[in-house]
Enzyme design. Sequence first.
Site: not given
Ligand code: NAD
Length: 490
Positions: A150, A174, A227, A282, A383
């Site tokens: 997000f 997606k 995440s 991040c 985190e």
């Molecule tokens: P999230 O893991 O909840 O969601 C990311 C994606 O995964 C979304 O598209 C979501 O629809 C999907 N998703 C969520 N739960 C799922 C599941 N159980 N099974 C399959 N797909 C699933 O992450 P978020 O809350 O949208 O974003 C924040 C996280 O992203 C933080 O942990 C942040 O550190 C990380 N992040 C990392 C980087 C990097 O470059 N390392 C960059 C941006 C964000």
Amino acid sequence: MSTILKNYINGQWIESKGSSLIDVVNPSTGQRICRVPAGSKKDIEDAASSANDAWGAWRNTPATQRVQYLFKMKAVLEAHTDEIAAICTHECGKTFAESKAEMIRAVENIEVACGIPTLMQSVFSEDIATGVDEFVIRQPLGVGACISPFNFPIMIPFWFMPYAIACGNTYIIKPSEKVPMTMTRIFELFETLNLPKGVLNMVHGGRETVDAILEHPFIPAISFVGSTAVAKHVYQTGALNGKRVQAQGGAKNAVVVMPDADAETTVKIIVDSAFGCAGQRCLAASVVITVGDAAEKITPKVIALAQSKKTGNGMVADVDMGPVISMESKDRILKLIQTGIDEGAELLLDGRDIKVTGFEDGNFIGPTILGKVNAESEVYKTEIFGPVLSIVNVETLEEAIELINKNRYGNSACIFTRSGAAARKFRHNTMAGNIGVNIGVAAPMAFFPFSGWKESFFGDLHGQSSHAVEFYTQTKVVIERWNDEWSRKF
Ligand code: NAD
């Protein structure tokens, strides 16, 4: 009734075949702004089929012609920067300036991918034996997919997609179901590019859609950002299904401040890093590790500057920091602050009770600072992904490096110092993939890989630059014998 977003498959806007919908909520107002399909396996089947059908002609389109679409993509995004940035702020909460900055990062990746005719070049060895040559060709894999989080609705898909399609793959994006409107508008604008149908597709949804991507036989390459728990799931399931996966996960980034650091610059940069995008970056500084008397030199200044930051609706001109993404996220962050206090941290700045006039239902938390945080505590290790900065005090640089290296995450680590020797020791010994020296957000430019380590990344090739090109191509080694005598026969 609010709008229900559609998928973009095979050059058409199509309703999801799934039956459930998710509310998309403006985090500043708490109001629903549209609804997005929760997704279905069938949506991915349709998108993967369309992308697979388009692949044959697309991979045979010369790279010099494929990049012409990217030049147009850059122009169309730049022409609509303010409009896209406003949508991003509306659904994601960050300030308008932060949304515009995201757009610049997205466009920079398009610019780099425009160099694909050169970036895809490979090696050639003449005469490995008499009359025999050997060389490598880079070829696309087929249908690629990006699953994004997000916090950067504009930028993150561009760490992958421009490279993938420039290399001759077709693609499915997606977006996060929390912020699906920004990419939907970007796809409306992409219609003006006249890309062949099926080359670029967008499918909305959450977990079911992701799992369908992970299982679909037409999709050999997946880029994920989110995440750590989900990154692991995506990496493991993708690998189990024979796919190549690059999965960027969560982070807990430390900034080390040496006693000789320039206090004014350091404080300004740290506060921007910790509280920019409400700490939902991040690469945000989430922990400051002060060495020796750096603690006294910078802590009061960090508190004062953080206190001066204005929290509010990101579309309001003088606002420095927007809300966090959701009420669930706000509750989780508030609980973690309390955990930190219960674990013995000093609450140096308390943003928990902030009120934003006119936006009483927004998910606001003001800048919050915890001092004397114990490196064994939960609040240090977890985190937080919100506007909360922890301060840890140590006596030596070696102790600071050891703390960082013990952390399960390795996305980024920064040092503030005037000493080249300290900076060099830090750069050499710190177990993190993106290092900053007198930098607060060590975000690699598009022509460098985004190099997370440890549980911040699963895979080997990262997003952006030459890594993205390698990830979205496979090498074919050719050995050829051409005998002079055969030619003479004609
Ligand atoms: P999230 O893991 O909840 O969601 C990311 C994606 O995964 C979304 O598209 C979501 O629809 C999907 N998703 C969520 N739960 C799922 C599941 N159980 N099974 C399959 N797909 C699933 O992450 P978020 O809350 O949208 O974003 C924040 C996280 O992203 C933080 O942990 C942040 O550190 C990380 N992040 C990392 C980087 C990097 O470059 N390392 C960059 C941006 C964000």
